[in-house]
Design a protein around this motif. Sequence first.
Motif, PDB file in Angstrom:
ATOM      1  N   PHE A 176       0.853  -1.184   0.000  1.00 49.77           N
ATOM      2  CA  PHE A 176       0.000   0.000   0.000  1.00 49.77           C
ATOM      3  C   PHE A 176       0.891   1.238   0.000  1.00 49.77           C
ATOM      4  N   ASP A 177       0.417   2.323  -0.612  1.00 46.12           N
ATOM      5  CA  ASP A 177       1.159   3.583  -0.620  1.00 46.12           C
ATOM      6  C   ASP A 177       1.118   4.252   0.752  1.00 46.12           C
ATOM      7  N   SER A 178       2.096   5.125   0.985  1.00 49.73           N
ATOM      8  CA  SER A 178       2.144   5.894   2.229  1.00 49.73           C
ATOM      9  C   SER A 178       1.897   7.377   1.999  1.00 49.73           C
ATOM     10  N   LEU A 179       1.258   7.713   0.908  1.00 51.95           N
ATOM     11  CA  LEU A 179       0.949   9.102   0.612  1.00 51.95           C
ATOM     12  C   LEU A 179      -0.563   9.332   0.681  1.00 51.95           C
ATOM     13  N   PRO A 180      -1.015  10.448   1.255  1.00 51.11           N
ATOM     14  CA  PRO A 180      -0.217  11.528   1.848  1.00 51.11           C
ATOM     15  C   PRO A 180       0.352  11.188   3.225  1.00 51.11           C
ATOM     16  N   HIS A 181      -0.062  10.063   3.802  1.00 45.48           N
ATOM     17  CA  HIS A 181       0.501   9.602   5.074  1.00 45.48           C
ATOM     18  C   HIS A 181       0.355   8.093   5.119  1.00 45.48           C
ATOM     19  N   ASP A 182       1.094   7.469   6.016  1.00 46.37           N
ATOM     20  CA  ASP A 182       1.014   6.015   6.142  1.00 46.37           C
ATOM     21  C   ASP A 182      -0.384   5.625   6.617  1.00 46.37           C
ATOM     22  N   PRO A 183      -1.125   4.843   5.824  1.00 47.48           N
ATOM     23  CA  PRO A 183      -2.491   4.488   6.230  1.00 47.48           C
ATOM     24  C   PRO A 183      -2.527   3.588   7.470  1.00 47.48           C
ATOM     25  N   PHE A 184      -1.369   3.019   7.818  1.00 48.26           N
ATOM     26  CA  PHE A 184      -1.317   2.131   8.977  1.00 48.26           C
ATOM     27  C   PHE A 184      -0.758   2.838  10.219  1.00 48.26           C
ATOM     28  N   PHE A 185      -0.723   4.159  10.168  1.00 51.77           N
ATOM     29  CA  PHE A 185      -0.336   4.948  11.342  1.00 51.77           C
ATOM     30  C   PHE A 185      -1.215   4.555  12.525  1.00 51.77           C
ATOM     31  N   ASN A 186      -0.560   4.238  13.646  1.00 53.34           N
ATOM     32  CA  ASN A 186      -1.345   3.817  14.813  1.00 53.34           C
ATOM     33  C   ASN A 186      -1.069   4.718  16.013  1.00 53.34           C
ATOM     34  N   VAL A 187      -2.048   4.796  16.879  1.00 50.31           N
ATOM     35  CA  VAL A 187      -2.016   5.693  18.037  1.00 50.31           C
ATOM     36  C   VAL A 187      -1.417   4.955  19.227  1.00 50.31           C
ATOM     37  N   ASN A 188      -0.179   5.313  19.573  1.00 52.95           N
ATOM     38  CA  ASN A 188       0.489   4.681  20.713  1.00 52.95           C
ATOM     39  C   ASN A 188       0.672   5.625  21.894  1.00 52.95           C
ATOM     40  N   THR A 189       0.712   6.929  21.629  1.00 51.69           N
ATOM     41  CA  THR A 189       1.026   7.923  22.655  1.00 51.69           C
ATOM     42  C   THR A 189       0.048   9.087  22.557  1.00 51.69           C
ATOM     43  N   PRO A 190       0.014   9.947  23.578  1.00 43.04           N
ATOM     44  CA  PRO A 190      -0.814  11.154  23.460  1.00 43.04           C
ATOM     45  C   PRO A 190      -0.442  12.019  22.261  1.00 43.04           C
ATOM     46  N   ALA A 191       0.842  12.068  21.909  1.00 39.19           N
ATOM     47  CA  ALA A 191       1.262  12.828  20.727  1.00 39.19           C
ATOM     48  C   ALA A 191       0.677  12.216  19.457  1.00 39.19           C
ATOM     49  N   ASP A 192       0.630  10.891  19.407  1.00 40.41           N
ATOM     50  CA  ASP A 192       0.009  10.222  18.259  1.00 40.41           C
ATOM     51  C   ASP A 192      -1.475  10.558  18.171  1.00 40.41           C
ATOM     52  N   MET A 193      -2.130  10.641  19.320  1.00 40.61           N
ATOM     53  CA  MET A 193      -3.556  10.981  19.304  1.00 40.61           C
ATOM     54  C   MET A 193      -3.768  12.389  18.754  1.00 40.61           C
ATOM     55  N   ALA A 194      -2.878  13.314  19.126  1.00 39.35           N
ATOM     56  CA  ALA A 194      -2.970  14.672  18.589  1.00 39.35           C
ATOM     57  C   ALA A 194      -2.770  14.655  17.071  1.00 39.35           C
ATOM     58  N   LYS A 195      -1.839  13.827  16.592  1.00 38.74           N
ATOM     59  CA  LYS A 195      -1.626  13.708  15.149  1.00 38.74           C
ATOM     60  C   LYS A 195      -2.866  13.126  14.474  1.00 38.74           C
ATOM     61  N   ALA A 196      -3.477  12.121  15.096  1.00 35.91           N
ATOM     62  CA  ALA A 196      -4.693  11.529  14.537  1.00 35.91           C
ATOM     63  C   ALA A 196      -5.808  12.560  14.445  1.00 35.91           C
ATOM     64  N   GLU A 197      -5.919  13.436  15.448  1.00 43.65           N
ATOM     65  CA  GLU A 197      -6.924  14.501  15.405  1.00 43.65           C
ATOM     66  C   GLU A 197      -6.682  15.416  14.205  1.00 43.65           C
ATOM     67  N   ARG A 198      -5.405  15.746  13.946  1.00 41.49           N
ATOM     68  CA  ARG A 198      -5.080  16.605  12.803  1.00 41.49           C
ATOM     69  C   ARG A 198      -5.403  15.912  11.487  1.00 41.49           C
ATOM     70  N   LEU A 199      -5.066  14.626  11.385  1.00 40.78           N
ATOM     71  CA  LEU A 199      -5.358  13.890  10.164  1.00 40.78           C
ATOM     72  C   LEU A 199      -6.863  13.785   9.929  1.00 40.78           C
ATOM     73  N   LEU A 200      -7.595  13.544  11.006  1.00 42.61           N
ATOM     74  CA  LEU A 200      -9.056  13.448  10.876  1.00 42.61           C
ATOM     75  C   LEU A 200      -9.639  14.779  10.428  1.00 42.61           C
ATOM     76  N   ALA A 201      -9.138  15.870  10.987  1.00 48.32           N
ATOM     77  CA  ALA A 201      -9.629  17.196  10.606  1.00 48.32           C
ATOM     78  C   ALA A 201      -9.325  17.474   9.138  1.00 48.32           C
ATOM     79  N   GLY A 202      -8.168  17.008   8.665  1.00 54.99           N
ATOM     80  CA  GLY A 202      -7.798  17.214   7.286  1.00 54.99           C
ATOM     81  C   GLY A 202      -8.647  16.425   6.300  1.00 54.99           C
ATOM     82  N   ARG A 203      -9.263  15.344   6.770  1.00 56.17           N
ATOM     83  CA  ARG A 203     -10.128  14.528   5.921  1.00 56.17           C
ATOM     84  C   ARG A 203     -11.562  15.053   5.890  1.00 56.17           C
ATOM     85  N   ALA A 204     -11.904  15.872   6.873  1.00 57.77           N
ATOM     86  CA  ALA A 204     -13.295  16.347   6.984  1.00 57.77           C
ATOM     87  C   ALA A 204     -13.646  17.280   5.827  1.00 57.77           C
TER      88      ALA A 204
END
Length: 204
Positions: A176-204
């Motif tokens: 699978f491609d990793s553009l625009p981001h790795d689709p298998f990015f997983n939430v392991n830390t609070p910083a990852d959760m903040a990144k997931a929030e940004r990615l979700l907002a970008g998809r809205a």
Amino acid sequence: MTAPLGVILAGGRATRMGGGDKGLRDLGGRPLIGHVIDRLAPQCARLAINANGAPERWNFLGLPVLPDSLPDQPGPLAGVLAGLDWAAAEGAEAIVTAAADTPFFPPDLALRLQAHAGASGLCLAASPDETGRMQRHPTFGLWPVALRDDLRAALVEGLRKVVLWTDRHGAGVAPFDSLPHDPFFNVNTPADMAKAERLLAGRA
């Protein structure tokens, strides 16, 4: 191709998030696992959750909860085995697994895993890392029910590393491609959760 059953792996300890169930953490106003269900459900005939502890905490999702059949939470392969035992009881031939903390995996995951499966019916998803090297994602795979007894024996013998077992059976790799981001990015830390929030907002 026949749609496989889907199993969401939610049995981890979430130590880097301070413990508890990562899948129940809020992402965009709903549980993280809700995003995973939305992606996996259209790809599979039915879904279940692999999780340990009190199953009642997942009741609001209306899905079967499958605990590990082996003690001490030996890792994702134990969750795969729980899913395969469930699938065997349901008369299914295979399952597709996805991690409960990975809300952006591809909407064609199951189809591409099936298309790239090895002779044994096994397949793992893969995507390029920041250096361009393909990395397999052991919690995203296609697993044939026919291998469940072999997997059970390997776990009893102490095997824990997913790729050691899948390599033993000639598993295919679905790229699978990793553009625009790795689709298998997983939430392991609070910083990852903040990144997931940004990615979700970008998809809205």
